[in-house]
Design a protein around this motif. Structure first.
Motif, PDB file in Angstrom:
ATOM      1  N   GLY A 116       0.789  -1.220   0.000  1.00  0.00           N
ATOM      2  CA  GLY A 116       0.000   0.000   0.000  1.00  0.00           C
ATOM      3  C   GLY A 116       0.820   1.268   0.000  1.00  0.00           C
ATOM      4  O   GLY A 116       0.251   2.366   0.135  1.00  0.00           O
ATOM      5  N   ILE A 117       2.125   1.158  -0.140  1.00  0.00           N
ATOM      6  CA  ILE A 117       2.971   2.350  -0.184  1.00  0.00           C
ATOM      7  C   ILE A 117       2.890   2.971  -1.570  1.00  0.00           C
ATOM      8  O   ILE A 117       3.215   2.335  -2.572  1.00  0.00           O
ATOM      9  CB  ILE A 117       4.436   2.003   0.169  1.00  0.00           C
ATOM     10  N   GLU A 118       2.472   4.220  -1.624  1.00  0.00           N
ATOM     11  CA  GLU A 118       2.335   4.929  -2.892  1.00  0.00           C
ATOM     12  C   GLU A 118       3.406   5.987  -3.083  1.00  0.00           C
ATOM     13  O   GLU A 118       3.795   6.276  -4.222  1.00  0.00           O
ATOM     14  CB  GLU A 118       0.948   5.577  -2.979  1.00  0.00           C
ATOM     15  N   GLN A 119       3.859   6.597  -1.985  1.00  0.00           N
ATOM     16  CA  GLN A 119       4.865   7.655  -2.064  1.00  0.00           C
ATOM     17  C   GLN A 119       6.262   7.031  -2.025  1.00  0.00           C
ATOM     18  O   GLN A 119       6.609   6.325  -1.087  1.00  0.00           O
ATOM     19  CB  GLN A 119       4.688   8.631  -0.911  1.00  0.00           C
ATOM     20  N   LEU A 120       7.036   7.302  -3.036  1.00  0.00           N
ATOM     21  CA  LEU A 120       8.347   6.686  -3.181  1.00  0.00           C
ATOM     22  C   LEU A 120       9.395   7.731  -3.554  1.00  0.00           C
ATOM     23  O   LEU A 120       9.156   8.591  -4.407  1.00  0.00           O
ATOM     24  CB  LEU A 120       8.300   5.598  -4.268  1.00  0.00           C
ATOM     25  N   ILE A 121      10.540   7.639  -2.889  1.00  0.00           N
ATOM     26  CA  ILE A 121      11.711   8.444  -3.240  1.00  0.00           C
ATOM     27  C   ILE A 121      12.781   7.477  -3.734  1.00  0.00           C
ATOM     28  O   ILE A 121      13.193   6.567  -2.998  1.00  0.00           O
ATOM     29  CB  ILE A 121      12.234   9.250  -2.033  1.00  0.00           C
ATOM     30  N   VAL A 122      13.211   7.660  -4.975  1.00  0.00           N
ATOM     31  CA  VAL A 122      14.279   6.833  -5.523  1.00  0.00           C
ATOM     32  C   VAL A 122      15.598   7.568  -5.291  1.00  0.00           C
ATOM     33  O   VAL A 122      15.870   8.612  -5.912  1.00  0.00           O
ATOM     34  CB  VAL A 122      14.068   6.560  -7.024  1.00  0.00           C
ATOM     35  N   ALA A 123      16.401   7.033  -4.381  1.00  0.00           N
ATOM     36  CA  ALA A 123      17.694   7.638  -4.030  1.00  0.00           C
ATOM     37  C   ALA A 123      18.780   6.942  -4.856  1.00  0.00           C
ATOM     38  O   ALA A 123      19.176   5.804  -4.550  1.00  0.00           O
ATOM     39  CB  ALA A 123      17.958   7.497  -2.533  1.00  0.00           C
ATOM     40  N   VAL A 124      19.246   7.592  -5.898  1.00  0.00           N
ATOM     41  CA  VAL A 124      20.303   7.024  -6.746  1.00  0.00           C
ATOM     42  C   VAL A 124      21.624   7.325  -6.055  1.00  0.00           C
ATOM     43  O   VAL A 124      22.190   8.427  -6.177  1.00  0.00           O
ATOM     44  CB  VAL A 124      20.246   7.619  -8.168  1.00  0.00           C
ATOM     45  N   ASN A 125      22.122   6.327  -5.336  1.00  0.00           N
ATOM     46  CA  ASN A 125      23.285   6.494  -4.466  1.00  0.00           C
ATOM     47  C   ASN A 125      24.589   6.181  -5.216  1.00  0.00           C
ATOM     48  O   ASN A 125      24.568   5.624  -6.314  1.00  0.00           O
ATOM     49  CB  ASN A 125      23.122   5.573  -3.248  1.00  0.00           C
ATOM     50  N   LYS A 126      25.676   6.532  -4.550  1.00  0.00           N
ATOM     51  CA  LYS A 126      27.037   6.282  -5.051  1.00  0.00           C
ATOM     52  C   LYS A 126      27.278   6.991  -6.380  1.00  0.00           C
ATOM     53  O   LYS A 126      27.929   6.448  -7.303  1.00  0.00           O
ATOM     54  CB  LYS A 126      27.302   4.777  -5.183  1.00  0.00           C
ATOM     55  N   MET A 127      26.785   8.212  -6.487  1.00  0.00           N
ATOM     56  CA  MET A 127      27.038   9.006  -7.685  1.00  0.00           C
ATOM     57  C   MET A 127      28.505   9.377  -7.808  1.00  0.00           C
ATOM     58  O   MET A 127      29.008   9.639  -8.921  1.00  0.00           O
ATOM     59  CB  MET A 127      26.183  10.270  -7.665  1.00  0.00           C
ATOM     60  N   ASP A 128      29.211   9.366  -6.676  1.00  0.00           N
ATOM     61  CA  ASP A 128      30.644   9.669  -6.725  1.00  0.00           C
ATOM     62  C   ASP A 128      31.411   8.595  -7.478  1.00  0.00           C
ATOM     63  O   ASP A 128      32.486   8.862  -8.060  1.00  0.00           O
ATOM     64  CB  ASP A 128      31.204   9.820  -5.308  1.00  0.00           C
ATOM     65  N   ALA A 129      30.889   7.350  -7.462  1.00  0.00           N
ATOM     66  CA  ALA A 129      31.584   6.251  -8.139  1.00  0.00           C
ATOM     67  C   ALA A 129      31.520   6.394  -9.650  1.00  0.00           C
ATOM     68  O   ALA A 129      32.363   5.832 -10.362  1.00  0.00           O
ATOM     69  CB  ALA A 129      30.992   4.912  -7.717  1.00  0.00           C
ATOM     70  N   ILE A 130      30.568   7.135 -10.177  1.00  0.00           N
ATOM     71  CA  ILE A 130      30.454   7.340 -11.622  1.00  0.00           C
ATOM     72  C   ILE A 130      30.751   8.795 -11.969  1.00  0.00           C
ATOM     73  O   ILE A 130      30.389   9.266 -13.061  1.00  0.00           O
ATOM     74  CB  ILE A 130      29.046   6.951 -12.124  1.00  0.00           C
ATOM     75  N   GLU A 131      31.424   9.502 -11.035  1.00  0.00           N
ATOM     76  CA  GLU A 131      31.839  10.878 -11.237  1.00  0.00           C
ATOM     77  C   GLU A 131      30.655  11.782 -11.568  1.00  0.00           C
ATOM     78  O   GLU A 131      30.767  12.672 -12.414  1.00  0.00           O
ATOM     79  CB  GLU A 131      32.920  10.963 -12.332  1.00  0.00           C
ATOM     80  N   TYR A 132      29.546  11.516 -10.915  1.00  0.00           N
ATOM     81  CA  TYR A 132      28.333  12.329 -11.014  1.00  0.00           C
ATOM     82  C   TYR A 132      27.877  12.478 -12.463  1.00  0.00           C
ATOM     83  O   TYR A 132      27.517  13.580 -12.914  1.00  0.00           O
ATOM     84  CB  TYR A 132      28.557  13.701 -10.376  1.00  0.00           C
ATOM     85  N   SER A 133      27.905  11.374 -13.176  1.00  0.00           N
ATOM     86  CA  SER A 133      27.545  11.401 -14.597  1.00  0.00           C
ATOM     87  C   SER A 133      26.029  11.578 -14.768  1.00  0.00           C
ATOM     88  O   SER A 133      25.234  10.774 -14.245  1.00  0.00           O
ATOM     89  CB  SER A 133      27.980  10.098 -15.271  1.00  0.00           C
ATOM     90  N   LYS A 134      25.656  12.592 -15.502  1.00  0.00           N
ATOM     91  CA  LYS A 134      24.242  12.829 -15.775  1.00  0.00           C
ATOM     92  C   LYS A 134      23.678  11.754 -16.705  1.00  0.00           C
ATOM     93  O   LYS A 134      22.520  11.323 -16.553  1.00  0.00           O
ATOM     94  CB  LYS A 134      24.057  14.221 -16.396  1.00  0.00           C
ATOM     95  N   GLU A 135      24.483  11.309 -17.666  1.00  0.00           N
ATOM     96  CA  GLU A 135      24.024  10.300 -18.619  1.00  0.00           C
ATOM     97  C   GLU A 135      23.682   8.989 -17.917  1.00  0.00           C
ATOM     98  O   GLU A 135      22.664   8.346 -18.220  1.00  0.00           O
ATOM     99  CB  GLU A 135      25.072  10.065 -19.700  1.00  0.00           C
TER     100      GLU A 135
END
Length: 624
Positions: free
Chosen positions: A335-354
Motif C-alpha cells: 500500500g505504499i504509494e509515495q516513493l523516493i528513488v535515491a540514486v546512491n554512489k554518484m561519486d563512483a560514476i563521477e556524477y555522470s548525468k548520462e
C-alpha cells in the motif's frame, strides 16, 4: 405396582415426578415452591383384570385406554376417541374443582407447557374456563385472578428459560456489543510544536548503501554524536572496513558487522522541519526478505536506494537474483504509494548525468508497471559516503552543474502527511517481542495501525485470547503515557503470561477481537519471473508480521487485468502477470482480517523457492 393413568391422546413419559405405593388412593393438592400455583395430583386406581395387550411392545394396558401407555400405538379395536376424551375430561372436572378465569378470548386456545402438558382454554357463558389434561398424573390449574392470555405467556416464556447458561451468556454478550466510539484522549493533540510522525522504509538491493545512508542521516540530524562516530570509525578500521562506520550505527550485532550486511530491521528516529521520521532500515539480502517484509509493511513511504555503479544497478534489476525489482513490487503491494528513488554512489560514476538518466529511464518504466504513479515518485541523485545532496544542495561542481532538484531531506518534507485511523478500535500487530535482560519484563513492539493506547488500558492479546493491562510504554526509547495510530511503541503488559505474546500476534480492543483463521480467499497478482502456481502448491504466506506455511487449495478464477471481471473459471495453473482469486489453507491459524475492514491485516504475499510468487489481499476469511 400402580400404573399412571392418562387422559386423551397426549402421552409423554418424561414427567420428573415420583409416585408411591399406598393402600388408599386419593386426590390431594400440593403447591409449587412459590406457593402461588396450586397443583392437583391424582393417584390412579388399582389395575383391574380388564386389560388389552399391545401388539408392538406386549404391554398390558387398561381396557379404557385407546392407545398403548408405553409406545403410544393405537388400539386396533374401534374406539370413539372424541367420546373417550370428553368422558375423561368430564370425570376430571367433576372431581377436580377447576378455577374459573376472567377472559374475553373469542376462540378456544391450546397451550403446550415446557413439560409437554396441554392446557385448553374453553369458552363458556361466564367467560373462559381452563381445561387441563396432561400426559402424567399431575395437572396444573390457574390461580384466582390470572387470565388465560397471561397464563399462555407464562407457559411459553418458561420454556425459553431452559436454554443453557452458555447460550444465555453468548446472547447477552452479543447484545452488549455497541458501535465503537472513541474518547477525547485518543485524538492527537492540537499544537504547532508537535511534528507529524512519518514512517519511512529504506529498501533496495544488497550493498546499495542503505545502512550507510541511514547512519549519515542520523548523524546529520544530531541523533549520533561526534564522539559516537569516532568510536564507530575506529572499530570499523580495526576490522578493515573503514567505509562501514556509518552503517555500524544501525548494524549493531557482531554477525551483521562481520558479514557486512543488514539482517534485521533497525529502527531509528530523527526530525526534519516538518516530520518526526521513524527510519526502518531493512535488509537487502535475498535470504532476509521476510525480515524486510516485516519492516516495510509498517511504513507510510519508502526510499528505494539504487547503486549507480556500473554493473551494480544491472545486478539489482536482474529478474532472478536482483532485489531492486522484488522490493519495489513488495512495497507497492503493502500500500505504499509515495516513493523516493535515491540514486546512491554518484561519486563512483563521477556524477555522470548520462548514467543517472539511463537509470531513471529503465527503472521508471518498471515502477510504472508495478503500480507507481509518476507524480508519486521523486528522483534524488546523491552520495551518502561524501554527503552530497542529503541535507543541502550539492557543492561538487560536477554535480551541481546539471542537477537543480531537491536534496533528500527536502524531498522527505515534501511528502504528503499520512492518514491515521484515530477513531477506530485499537489494532497493533506485534512486530517483535523483547525481553529485558535486567528486569525480565517482556515488551511487545509494533506500530499502532488504528486507535490509541495508554497505561492502564485493557487489551486483548491475539491469537491466544488473553486479556491484559498496559503497564507501561516506550516511544522513541523514552517512556510515554499515550500512543496513537502511527506510533511505534514497546508495550509492557501485566496479567498475561509472556509466552502468549508472539511475533505476528495482535493487540486489539477487547470488544472488537481480530479474526483468527487458517483458511482464506485471496485476490492475488502473480509476479514476473515467479514459478507457476498450481492447485496443491506449497507456499509461504506473509501477512503483516506473521509467516505461515500454506497450500493452494483452489484456483477459483482468473480476472481481467483491466476490468477486474472474471475471465476463466477454475484454471489449472497461474502463470506470471496474472490476476486471480484463490483459496489457501495454512498449517496454523494467524490473525487476519478482510482488506476492506483493515488494510494492515489484509495484505498478503506468497513466496516460494526463495522468491515472491504473488502479492494480494484477503477478500474473505473462511471459517473451517
Amino acid at each position: 405396582m400402580p400404573r399412571k393413568v392418562s387422559y386423551g391422546l397426549d402421552y409423554d413419559e418424561d414427567y420428573g415426578y415420583d409416585y408411591e405405593e399406598v393402600d388408599d388412593y386419593r386426590l390431594d393438592y400440593d403447591a409449587d415452591d412459590s406457593g402461588d400455583v396450586p397443583i392437583a395430583r391424582e393417584e390412579p386406581s388399582r389395575s383391574t383384570s380388564n386389560v388389552w395387550r399391545c401388539s408392538i411392545c406386549t404391554y398390558d394396558n387398561e381396557e379404557g385406554l385407546p392407545a398403548c401407555d408405553i409406545c403410544g400405538v393405537i388400539r386396533k379395536t374401534h374406539i370413539d376417541v372424541n367420546n373417550a376424551k370428553k368422558t375423561a375430561s368430564a370425570s376430571l372436572k367433576k372431581d377436580l374443582p377447576t378455577e374459573r378465569i376472567s377472559t374475553t378470548s373469542e376462540e378456544n386456545s391450546n397451550v403446550v407447557t415446557s413439560r409437554g402438558r396441554h392446557v385448553n382454554v374453553i369458552k363458556s357463558e361466564h367467560g373462559s374456563q381452563l381445561d387441563i389434561h396432561a400426559s402424567g398424573s399431575r395437572e396444573v390449574a390457574l390461580e384466582h385472578g390470572t387470565s388465560a392470555d397471561e397464563y399462555k405467556h407464562q407457559v411459553l416464556t418458561s420454556s425459553s428459560n431452559s436454554f443453557s447458561d452458555e447460550s444465555t451468556n453468548s446472547a447477552q454478550k452479543a447484545s452488549s456489543l455497541k458501535p465503537y466510539s472513541h474518547e477525547t484522549w485518543m485524538l492527537p493533540e492540537k499544537g504547532e510544536s508537535v511534528l507529524t510522525q512519518l514512517n519511512i522504509a529504506i529498501v533496495g538491493h544488497v550493498d546499495s548503501g542503505k545502512s550507510t545512508l541511514s547512519g549519515r542521516l542520523l548523524h546529520l540530524s544530531g541523533r549520533i554524536s561526534q564522539k559516537e562516530m569516532h568510536k564507530y570509525e575506529k572499530e570499523a578500521k580495526l576490522q578493515g572496513k573503514g567505509s562501514f562506520a556509518f552503517a555500524w550505527a544501525l548494524d549493531e550485532s557482531a554477525e551483521e558487522r562481520e558479514r557486512g550486511i543488514t539482517m534485521t530491521v533497525a529502527v531509528a528516529y530523527f526530525d526534519t522541519k516538518k516530520y518526526h521520521v521513524v527510519l526502518l532500515d531493512s535488509p537487502g539480502h535475498k535470504d532476509f526478505v521476510p525480515n524486510m517484509i516485516s519492516g516495510a509493511i509498517q511504513a507510510d513511504a519508502a526510499v528505494l536506494v539504487i547503486d549507480a555503479s556500473v554493473g551494480s544497478f544491472e545486478a539489482g534489476m536482474d529478474g532472478n537474483k536482483g532485489q531492486t525489482r522484488e522490493h519495489a513490487q513488495l512495497i507497492r503491494s503493502f500500500g505504499i504509494e509515495q516513493l523516493i528513488v535515491a540514486v546512491n554512489k554518484m561519486d563512483a560514476i563521477e556524477y555522470s548525468k548520462e548514467r543517472y538518466e539511463l537509470i531513471k529511464r529503465q527503472l521508471g518504466t518498471f515502477l510504472r508497471t508495478s503500480g507507481f504513479k509518476d507524480t508519486s515518485v521523486q528522483w534524488v541523485p546523491m552520495s551518502a559516503i561524501t554527503n552530497q545532496n542529503l541535507d543541502a544542495n550539492p557543492d561538487d561542481i560536477r554535480f551541481s552543474s546539471w542537477y537543480k532538484g531537491p536534496y533528500l531531506l527536502k524531498a522527505i518534507d515534501s511528502l504528503p502527511p499520512p492518514l491515521r485511523d484515530f477513531s477506530r478500535p485499537l489494532v497493533m500487530p506485534v512486530s517483535d517481542v523483547i525481553r529485558s535482560p535486567s528486569t525480565g519484563q517482556i515488551s511487545a513492539c509494533g506500530k499502532l495501525e488504528s486507535g490509541a493506547m495508554r497505561a492502564g488500558l485493557k487489551v486483548l492479546v491475539m491469537p491466544s485470547g488473553h486479556l491484559g493491562t498496559v503497564k507501561s510504554m516506550e516511544h522513541d526509547s523514552r517512556p510515554c503515557t499515550v500512543a496513537r495510530a502511527g506510533d511505534h511503541v514497546a508495550v509492557v503488559l501485566q496479567g498475561v503470561d509472556g509466552s502468549r505474546i508472539i511475533k505476528g500476534g495482535v493487540l486489539c480492543h477487547p470488544d472488537f477481537p481480530i479474526s483468527v483463521a487458517k483458511h482464506f480467499e485471496l485476490k492475488v497478482l502473480t509476479l514476473e519471473g515467479a514459478s507457476p502456481i498450481l492447485i496443491g502448491s506449497q507456499v509461504e504466506l506473509h501477512i503483516h508480521h506473521a509467516m505461515e506455511a500454506a497450500c493452494v487449495k483452489k484456483i477459483i478464477s482468473v480476472l481481467d487485468p483491466k476490468t477486474g471481471e472474471e475471465m476463466k473459471k477454475s484454471p489449472r495453473i497461474l502463470t506470471p502477470r496474472q490476476r486471480a482469486v484463490i483459496e489457501v489453507v495454512l498449517q496454523g491459524p494467524v490473525c487476519a482480517g478482510e482488506y476492506s475492514n483493515c488494510k494492515a491485516l489484509g495484505r498478503v504475499s506468497l513466496r516460494a523457492s526463495g522468491r515472491t510468487a504473488a502479492v494480494g489481499f484477503v477478500t474473505r476469511v473462511i471459517e473451517d
